[in-house]
Design a protein around this motif. Structure first.
Motif, mmCIF file in Angstrom:
data_model
loop_
_atom_site.group_PDB
_atom_site.id
_atom_site.type_symbol
_atom_site.label_atom_id
_atom_site.label_comp_id
_atom_site.label_asym_id
_atom_site.label_seq_id
_atom_site.Cartn_x
_atom_site.Cartn_y
_atom_site.Cartn_z
ATOM 1 N N ILE A 68 0.841 -1.201 0.000
ATOM 2 C CA ILE A 68 0.000 0.000 0.000
ATOM 3 C C ILE A 68 0.876 1.251 0.000
ATOM 4 C CG2 ILE A 68 -1.816 1.267 1.232
ATOM 5 C CD1 ILE A 68 -2.674 -1.470 0.077
ATOM 6 N N GLY A 69 0.579 2.155 -0.911
ATOM 7 C CA GLY A 69 1.284 3.430 -0.977
ATOM 8 C C GLY A 69 2.683 3.348 -1.563
ATOM 9 N N LYS A 70 3.021 2.227 -2.171
ATOM 10 C CA LYS A 70 4.359 2.056 -2.732
ATOM 11 C C LYS A 70 4.296 2.035 -4.259
ATOM 12 C CE LYS A 70 6.620 0.659 1.177
ATOM 13 N NZ LYS A 70 6.230 -0.423 1.990
ATOM 14 N N THR A 71 5.345 2.507 -4.877
ATOM 15 C CA THR A 71 5.475 2.367 -6.326
ATOM 16 C C THR A 71 6.123 1.014 -6.608
ATOM 17 O OG1 THR A 71 7.690 3.305 -6.416
ATOM 18 C CG2 THR A 71 5.821 4.861 -6.554
ATOM 19 N N VAL A 72 6.084 0.581 -7.840
ATOM 20 C CA VAL A 72 6.693 -0.688 -8.227
ATOM 21 C C VAL A 72 8.172 -0.709 -7.856
ATOM 22 C CG1 VAL A 72 7.263 -2.174 -10.193
ATOM 23 C CG2 VAL A 72 5.031 -1.087 -10.072
ATOM 24 N N ASP A 73 8.836 0.408 -8.028
ATOM 25 C CA ASP A 73 10.267 0.478 -7.717
ATOM 26 C C ASP A 73 10.557 0.329 -6.225
ATOM 27 O OD1 ASP A 73 10.880 0.824 -10.397
ATOM 28 O OD2 ASP A 73 10.722 3.017 -10.252
ATOM 29 N N ARG A 78 9.308 -7.134 -8.497
ATOM 30 C CA ARG A 78 8.479 -6.531 -9.547
ATOM 31 C C ARG A 78 7.339 -7.467 -9.947
ATOM 32 N NH1 ARG A 78 10.563 -1.863 -11.462
ATOM 33 N NH2 ARG A 78 9.341 -1.894 -13.366
ATOM 34 N N ASP A 79 7.305 -8.635 -9.358
ATOM 35 C CA ASP A 79 6.251 -9.608 -9.593
ATOM 36 C C ASP A 79 5.000 -9.169 -8.825
ATOM 37 O OD1 ASP A 79 4.568 -11.776 -9.842
ATOM 38 O OD2 ASP A 79 5.986 -13.229 -9.034
ATOM 39 N N ALA A 80 3.929 -8.916 -9.533
ATOM 40 C CA ALA A 80 2.703 -8.414 -8.908
ATOM 41 C C ALA A 80 2.130 -9.385 -7.886
ATOM 42 C CB ALA A 80 1.664 -8.108 -9.977
ATOM 43 N N SER A 81 2.423 -10.658 -8.015
ATOM 44 C CA SER A 81 1.864 -11.629 -7.075
ATOM 45 C C SER A 81 2.399 -11.401 -5.653
ATOM 46 C CB SER A 81 2.160 -13.059 -7.530
ATOM 47 O OG SER A 81 3.549 -13.311 -7.505
ATOM 48 N N PHE A 82 3.505 -10.705 -5.509
ATOM 49 C CA PHE A 82 4.044 -10.368 -4.192
ATOM 50 C C PHE A 82 3.005 -9.595 -3.375
ATOM 51 C CE2 PHE A 82 6.040 -7.176 -1.451
ATOM 52 C CZ PHE A 82 6.806 -7.994 -0.626
ATOM 53 N N CYS A 83 2.186 -8.810 -4.026
ATOM 54 C CA CYS A 83 1.202 -7.962 -3.341
ATOM 55 C C CYS A 83 -0.140 -8.645 -3.138
ATOM 56 C CB CYS A 83 1.006 -6.676 -4.134
ATOM 57 S SG CYS A 83 2.470 -5.635 -4.141
ATOM 58 N N CYS A 84 -0.315 -9.844 -3.641
ATOM 59 C CA CYS A 84 -1.600 -10.542 -3.545
ATOM 60 C C CYS A 84 -1.625 -11.465 -2.336
ATOM 61 C CB CYS A 84 -1.844 -11.369 -4.797
ATOM 62 S SG CYS A 84 -1.923 -10.385 -6.302
#
Length: 118
Positions: A68-73, A78-84
């Motif tokens: 939350i509140g973070k950019t991809v960098d 950079r794997d979107a599944s990290f956030c799921c």
């Protein structure tokens, strides 16, 4: 609800309601997974804080707090599944709004409104 005509037939799983009308039967079916809307969107919240709270309370918040509140960098991957999340982050916030589980001990967001759950 509405009926949407497409090339191959009809789709009847569209259901619209506003903040002033919470069709309890439809929401109870949603929580029991008897209906499964393709898109569930909330546009009635005053700001992002309440929108997140509504999604959490409905058992539909699947984003890891570390993202939350973070950019991809700023993420470790950079794997979107990290956030799921594997399971949704359920949190009670308001007694008078739809919720996956009863939130009777939470305060109402609208003063004087009864609990969503009977």
């Amino acid at each position: 609800g509405i009926i949407v005509h497409t090339g191959g037939g009809e789709i009847t799983d569209f259901y619209f309601f506003t903040v002033s009308i919470h069709p309890t039967a439809y929401m109870m079916d949603f929580f029991e997974r008897k209906n499964d809307p393709i898109v569930f969107h909330m546009c009635w919240t005053a700001h992002k804080t309440n929108k997140r709270k509504f999604f959490q309370q409905m058992g539909e918040w699947w984003i890891d707090n570390r993202c939350i509140g973070k950019t991809v960098d700023q993420l470790p991957s950079r794997d979107a599944s990290f956030c799921c999340l594997i399971k949704p982050d359920f949190v009670c916030h308001f007694s008078d709004k739809p919720s996956l589980k009863p939130c009777k001990k939470s305060p109402p967001i609208d003063a004087g409104k009864p609990s969503f759950w009977p």
